[in-house]
Design a protein around this motif. Structure first.
Motif, PDB file in Angstrom:
ATOM      1  N   ASP A  70       3.630  10.238  -4.649  1.00  0.00           N
ATOM      2  CA  ASP A  70       2.771   9.074  -4.411  1.00  0.00           C
ATOM      3  C   ASP A  70       2.849   8.578  -2.965  1.00  0.00           C
ATOM      4  O   ASP A  70       1.827   8.257  -2.345  1.00  0.00           O
ATOM      5  N   ARG A  71       4.033   8.514  -2.406  1.00  0.00           N
ATOM      6  CA  ARG A  71       4.171   8.002  -1.043  1.00  0.00           C
ATOM      7  C   ARG A  71       3.514   8.941  -0.035  1.00  0.00           C
ATOM      8  O   ARG A  71       2.851   8.496   0.912  1.00  0.00           O
ATOM      9  N   TYR A 112      -3.687   9.327   3.028  1.00  0.00           N
ATOM     10  CA  TYR A 112      -4.845   8.434   3.092  1.00  0.00           C
ATOM     11  C   TYR A 112      -4.962   7.829   4.490  1.00  0.00           C
ATOM     12  O   TYR A 112      -6.030   7.856   5.125  1.00  0.00           O
ATOM     13  N   ALA A 142      -0.186   8.397  -0.181  1.00  0.00           N
ATOM     14  CA  ALA A 142      -0.600   7.198   0.548  1.00  0.00           C
ATOM     15  C   ALA A 142      -0.621   7.436   2.054  1.00  0.00           C
ATOM     16  O   ALA A 142      -1.542   6.998   2.759  1.00  0.00           O
ATOM     17  N   MET A 165      -1.594   6.189  -6.363  1.00  0.00           N
ATOM     18  CA  MET A 165      -2.704   6.623  -5.527  1.00  0.00           C
ATOM     19  C   MET A 165      -3.731   7.405  -6.343  1.00  0.00           C
ATOM     20  O   MET A 165      -4.944   7.213  -6.165  1.00  0.00           O
ATOM     21  N   PHE A 204       0.822  -1.208   0.000  1.00  0.00           N
ATOM     22  CA  PHE A 204       0.000   0.000   0.000  1.00  0.00           C
ATOM     23  C   PHE A 204       0.857   1.260   0.000  1.00  0.00           C
ATOM     24  O   PHE A 204       0.714   2.117  -0.869  1.00  0.00           O
ATOM     25  N   ARG A 217      -3.945  -0.515  -5.189  1.00  0.00           N
ATOM     26  CA  ARG A 217      -2.554  -0.160  -4.863  1.00  0.00           C
ATOM     27  C   ARG A 217      -1.664  -1.393  -4.937  1.00  0.00           C
ATOM     28  O   ARG A 217      -0.557  -1.352  -5.483  1.00  0.00           O
TER      29      ARG A 217
END
Length: 267
Positions: free
Chosen positions: A244-245, A251, A248, A176, A124, A170
């Motif tokens: 992107d990280r 989220y 995540a 994401m 994820f 994912r």
């Protein structure tokens, strides 16, 4: 003042729809629980039903504004949509008859398990790799057989299913932003039949007055949508660019914040 608050929260709901594919459920449920605290146990059903309305509209708008090249990832998933819709209707029927405490604490448990899963299981925070997108064209990340349980649990708790579908995508290698974009039409498949069921139920929110239709507080839903829809339209066309990280982690952070708020309300 409640209307102004709902408009502001609606803006935040629209942002979570674009960034995380939530459709607004994870924000709407705690808000309606808080505003309808005087309704007692029935407030949980109202929260879930109103969430279904907000999610259906937000997800529809977000899907319509999503570039076609992204939506092509959903080719060959008709059976998944059918099973999601079936689950959405079944979950709404169960929610209309369930004790409010079961819905509220089920929401808490669902959040806690999702957060732990995202943190502990690999895939994820750092997706599988660029091959995931190519593989997704051959076999979509979510098997059709999962559609009914995902849809049922999502509509029962008022969350749209994105907290199950986004992690699955994912782990199939999607970014994401792509996973969130694809979660919107999947959420739509769950929310529309759930919305229909809640409109037909005999349960009426105690505090909604003439704005009550079935189990739905349409006044709260309309105020939330007035804030969220413009944000969805603008951000889906021109989404913010996040690493992107970091996306995540955002989220997970949002889910954790919602978990804390709901636990505080129930405590």
């Amino acid at each position: 003042m409640s209307i102004i608050l709902l408009l502001v929260i609606g803006v935040f709901t629209g942002a979570t729809t674009v960034l995380f594919g939530f459709g607004g459920g994870f924000v709407t449920v705690p808000v309606i629980l808080w505003l309808g605290a005087q309704a007692g146990a029935g407030g949980a059903v109202t929260a879930v039903a109103t969430s279904a309305v907000v999610m259906a509209v937000n997800a529809a708008v977000a899907t319509a504004a999503t570039p076609r090249r992204v939506l092509t990832e959903l080719r060959g998933t008709r059976s998944l949509f059918i099973f999601l819709a079936l689950g959405g209707a079944l979950g709404a029927l169960a929610a209309a008859a369930a004790p409010g405490a079961l819905i509220a604490w089920g929401f808490v448990g669902y959040l806690a398990v999702t957060i732990l899963d995202a943190l502990v299981r690999p895939g994820f925070l750092r997706p599988a790799g660029a091959g995931g997108r190519r593989a997704g064209r051959e076999r979509f990340a979510i098997h059709p057989a999962l559609g009914t349980p995902i849809g049922a649990l999502a509509s029962f708790l008022g969350v749209g299913g994105s907290v199950m579908t986004v992690p699955l995508m994912r782990r199939a290698g999607h970014s994401m932003m792509t996973a969130a974009a694809l979660a919107n039409p999947l959420t739509l498949a769950v929310a529309v039949p759930a919305f229909a069921v809640f409109l037909l139920t005999s349960h009426a929110p105690a505090q909604a007055g003439i704005w009550a239709v079935g189990a739905v507080d349409l006044g709260a839903a309309l105020a939330l949508l007035a804030g969220s829809v413009p944000v969805v339209v603008l951000w889906r066309r021109r989404p913010p660019r996040l690493p992107d990280r970091l996306h995540a982690w955002g989220y997970i952070a949002l889910l954790l914040a919602v978990l804390c708020v709901v636990v505080a309300q129930l405590g």
